[in-house]
Design an enzyme around this catalytic site. Structure first.
Site, short mmCIF file in Angstrom:
data_model
loop_
_atom_site.label_atom_id
_atom_site.label_comp_id
_atom_site.label_asym_id
_atom_site.label_seq_id
_atom_site.Cartn_x
_atom_site.Cartn_y
_atom_site.Cartn_z
N ASN A 157 2.14 1.58 -3.76
CA ASN A 157 1.20 1.67 -4.88
C ASN A 157 -0.10 2.40 -4.61
O ASN A 157 -0.77 2.80 -5.57
CB ASN A 157 0.86 0.26 -5.38
CG ASN A 157 2.06 -0.49 -5.90
OD1 ASN A 157 2.84 0.05 -6.69
ND2 ASN A 157 2.25 -1.71 -5.45
N TYR A 158 -0.51 2.55 -3.36
CA TYR A 158 -1.88 3.03 -3.11
C TYR A 158 -1.98 4.29 -2.25
O TYR A 158 -2.87 5.10 -2.48
CB TYR A 158 -2.71 1.91 -2.48
CG TYR A 158 -2.96 0.76 -3.43
CD1 TYR A 158 -3.94 0.85 -4.41
CD2 TYR A 158 -2.19 -0.40 -3.37
CE1 TYR A 158 -4.16 -0.19 -5.30
CE2 TYR A 158 -2.39 -1.44 -4.26
CZ TYR A 158 -3.38 -1.32 -5.23
OH TYR A 158 -3.58 -2.35 -6.11
N MET A 159 -1.13 4.48 -1.27
CA MET A 159 -1.23 5.64 -0.39
C MET A 159 -0.43 6.80 -0.99
O MET A 159 0.75 6.63 -1.32
CB MET A 159 -0.70 5.30 1.00
CG MET A 159 -1.44 4.16 1.67
SD MET A 159 -0.98 3.85 3.39
CE MET A 159 0.80 3.86 3.33
N SER A 213 0.83 -1.20 0.00
CA SER A 213 0.00 0.00 0.00
C SER A 213 0.87 1.26 0.00
O SER A 213 0.50 2.27 -0.59
CB SER A 213 -0.93 0.00 1.21
OG SER A 213 -0.23 -0.24 2.40
#
Length: 778
Positions: free
Chosen positions: A724-726, A721
């Site tokens: 790639n996501y946060m 995360s």
């Protein structure tokens, strides 16, 4: 900046692009501050010049003081030697200052650290701020691009060790021997051959490809009669021999690796240096896949230059093919794509690419656009949820399924999913490909108005998703009762269907993404995961910062709280990882150390009571560790000599075994030192014991915190995360706001990847306004 362009393909590629990076002095005063030696090393003389100036000034000042303060009766160093009967005068403070000044002035200046070539190149790349540079023409990724092509693995060298078939040794061709070696290199207790389920798939696929290499008339017909043991023992022996490598051999090996890196690992894009990601071609071997992949065990074929297409600008020279007798398959000049090379692999018949590294400007631009699009969803999420609430009760099944899928993707953070051929790919599913068998209504058989559903399926990378969701809870209903309506919809979608049938049988990912675009340009189901991850992290960190004890926490304790927030995101996105043997060993070691520290603290408290009572003779003292430390040092030195003197394989194996034994001896020595670290060589004072008790209390608290943190996160992947996501700007702003070093949150690789995010202010927030900001080149 001075740069020489490539003149010949035979020259080192990186040196031809950037032979030396020099800073020209802007004035005469700068000439002495920055020096470039003949060996290409950069030396900053500013600190050295400042130090000499300070020494000079302090020396002159002290000499003036000496001339003013020197009394008449003091004998100077040049006076005749005093008689034995006369008393030696006491040394004055001015004499001490003089001696100190002389020692400082006579001390050699410390040499500045020499940067290795990789470090110099890294600094050169960091100097380019791509977010301040002009963008390429619309629709193009670059104006000019130049690189050295792909590095191929060395040809296979036959070892001549024969496998057995039905107990008899077999002669194999080099290609056949290489394939047999691929299987022999697999760990029998590993995740592929160690599990009966995956081992069956792996062996079946490998043997099918192995027989194709052997030919129809070959004697090998039954895998059960194959014995790869001799090759496996040979490989294990080679591993031991490689461990006997000397320091000089390590340097030679590193130099060889660096030669390949400097030649293939960099590209020149629009006049600046960029790092290439996967410049080494994948070597042949057995295909592993992710999870229970149906093609695991198949043999990956060796890729040759004729299969490779290169992409670079027309003005750049064609890279030289590194394999004699071969040529590149095709050369392209397409600025609309980012890849540098592409080829097709034989397992899934898919294209693979050589691209720029994670810290390149290409990846940075892509990341920034991804997070900006997710931030734009902040202004549209309420509109989407309002429309979804209405559509959940729509009469048409298609509309109701679309609304239910949007709710699941938004609130449960599931991936969109899609149809897959389970003969070609692992049976992993997402929202749109959920089947009836993946849902269990009222799993605990509570009855009544229970609205729980257990979701169990294999997600991306075959990671198990198993959660029981209470659709009747306040978390999913609040004031709109959407959770209860979703539960009723799932009941209806699953009614009268077989377990193998899909729940969302009226929609697919394309229809779902098309439905989302009416709310926001470019919106897809994937954006929801980025939005939810970033929003969740920001909210979790804000909750922790509002606590009454927050300001009293240390930086380390704040990092633990950050990781707790990161874990909430990882759980939301189902970012799991399997617990490795190394993790289990580490947790066990931490637990044992914590137990020892607590035991030592009890002993310290008893010692304090004994000192208070005057019974110091009962206090245990530290045993001598000198002999043990010396023995361990001698064993390590002996193992090092054996490595340097080893010539034959037998001698190298013996040297490796001696080295392993010496390292274990050193570990035992460290353990013994830790066990009696709370003791003294002589009877301690009361204050010493009290001080050590306080120190041990702090150590125990830290060790408990470390153990809890590692145990809580052993099955959760915090890095996925984070990478790639946060949105990284949330973490950077949090670090600045709370005075936590960014190194505690982002390792060096992520600091390079997210260099564009490092300039945000401490009060930065993830919201729609950041997506509307225009990035203009300076």
């Amino acid at each position: 900046m001075k740069r020489e362009t490539m003149i010949s393909n035979d020259e080192n590629f990186t040196l031809s692009m950037l032979k030396k990076i020099k800073k020209r002095p802007t004035s005469n005063n700068d000439v002495d501050d920055f020096e470039y030696r003949n060996d290409g090393e950069y030396v900053d003389n500013t600190k050295l010049k400042r130090k000499r100036t300070n020494n000079g000034s302090s020396s002159s000042t002290s000499s003036k003081k000496r001339s003013r303060l020197k009394p008449d009766g003091v004998v100077s160093s040049s006076s005749p030697k005093m008689s034995s009967g006369s008393k030696k005068p006491k040394s004055t403070s001015t004499e001490k200052e003089k001696k100190k000044t002389q020692s400082v002035s006579s001390r050699k200046p410390r040499e500045l650290k020499k940067l290795e070539k990789t470090e110099r190149l890294q600094y050169a790349m960091q100097a380019f701020l791509w977010w301040n540079a002009p963008s390429p023409p619309e629709g193009c990724q670059w104006r000019t691009m130049e690189h050295a092509g792909v590095s191929f693995p060395d040809p296979y060298q036959p070892h001549g060790i024969k496998m057995l078939y039905n107990g008899e040794p077999l002669d194999l061709t080099p290609v056949q021997e290489e394939a047999a070696t691929f299987f022999a290199a697999m760990d029998p207790e590993g995740m592929h051959l160690g599990s009966p389920k995956t081992a069956k798939i792996f062996i079946k696929n490998f043997f099918a490809d192995f027989k194709a290499l052997l030919g129809r008339r070959h004697i090998i017909k039954d895998f059960a009669k194959c014995d790869f043991g001799p090759i496996q023992r040979h490989l294990n022996e080679q591993k031991i021999i490689k461990k006997a490598i000397t320091d000089e051999e390590k340097k030679v090996r590193k130099a060889g690796t660096n030669r390949v890196l400097f030649h293939y690992g960099f590209a020149l894009v629009d006049g600046h240096l960029e790092r290439v990601g996967n410049y080494n071609m994948e070597p042949p071997g057995t295909f592993r896949g992710r999870g229970a992949h149906p093609k695991m065990g198949k043999i990956k074929a060796r890729v040759i230059p004729e299969q490779v297409q290169l992409n670079f600008s027309e003005c750049a020279p064609v890279p030289r093919c590194p394999m004699p007798g071969h040529a590149w398959g095709e050369v392209r000049h397409d600025p609309q794509v980012q890849w540098l090379a592409q080829w097709k692999e034989n397992i899934n018949n898919q294209l693979k690419y050589m691209q720029m590294a994670a810290q390149s400007s290409f990846k940075g631009k892509s990341d920034r656009q991804k997070y900006s699009k997710a931030a734009l969803l902040c202004d549209n999420i309420n509109k989407i949820r309002t429309a979804t609430r209405k559509a959940l009760r729509a009469k048409k099944t298609e509309e109701r399924q679309l609304a239910t899928a949007v709710w699941v993707i938004d609130r449960l953070a599931l991936r969109v999913g899609g149809e897959k051929d389970t003969d070609e790919e692992a049976d992993t599913v997402g929202c749109c490909s959920l089947r009836v068998e993946h849902m269990t209504f009222d799993p605990n058989e509570e009855g009544g108005d229970n609205k729980e559903i257990e979701l169990e399926f294999l997600g991306k990378d075959s990671m198990l998703y198993k959660q029981t969701i209470d659709f009747g809870s306040d978390l999913y209903n609040q004031s709109d009762n959407m959770g209860k309506q979703v539960y009723d919809n799932f009941k209806k979608f699953c009614k009268n269907k077989r377990k193998s049938e899909e729940i969302f049988d009226k929609i697919n990912p394309t229809m779902l993404n098309q439905h989302l675009k009416q709310f926001m340009d470019g919106l897809t189901a994937k954006v929801f995961r980025t939005y939810n991850a970033s929003k969740t992290l920001q909210e979790e960190l804000a909750k922790k910062e509002q606590s009454s004890i927050w300001k009293s926490l240390t930086a380390s304790e704040k990092v633990v709280e950050y990781n707790n927030g990161n874990r909430e995101v990882a759980i939301l996105c189902n970012h799991q990882r399997s617990v490795s043997k190394a993790q289990e060993t580490q947790l066990e070691t931490l637990g044992n150390k914590l137990h020892t520290l607590k035991k030592q603290k009890k002993i310290l408290k008893k010692m304090l009571k004994l000192i208070t009572a005057g019974k110091t003779e009962k206090i245990p003292l530290k045993k001598s560790e000198k002999e043990m430390i010396e023995a361990a040092g001698e064993a390590i030195a002996k193992a090092k000599r054996m490595k340097e003197e080893a010539k034959t394989n037998e001698e190298k194996i013996a040297a490796t075994e001696a080295d392993e034994a010496a390292k274990q001896q050193r570990r035992d020595c460290n353990d013994a030192k830790f066990v009696q670290a709370h003791l003294w060589d002589k009877i301690p004072t009361q204050d010493q014991v009290i001080k050590k008790i306080n120190s041990w209390t702090a150590k125990i608290a830290k060790k408990e915190m470390d153990l809890k943190h590692k145990d809580d996160n052993k099955e959760v992947s915090l890095g996925t995360s984070k990478i790639n996501y946060m949105d990284p700007r949330i973490s950077v702003a949090w670090c600045k706001r709370n005075e936590v070093p960014i190194e505690k949150i982002f390792p060096i690789s992520l600091r390079g990847k997210f260099n564009w995010a490092m300039a945000v202010k401490p009060d930065w927030e993830f919201n729609a306004s950041i997506a509307k900001q225009k990035w203009k080149p300076k």
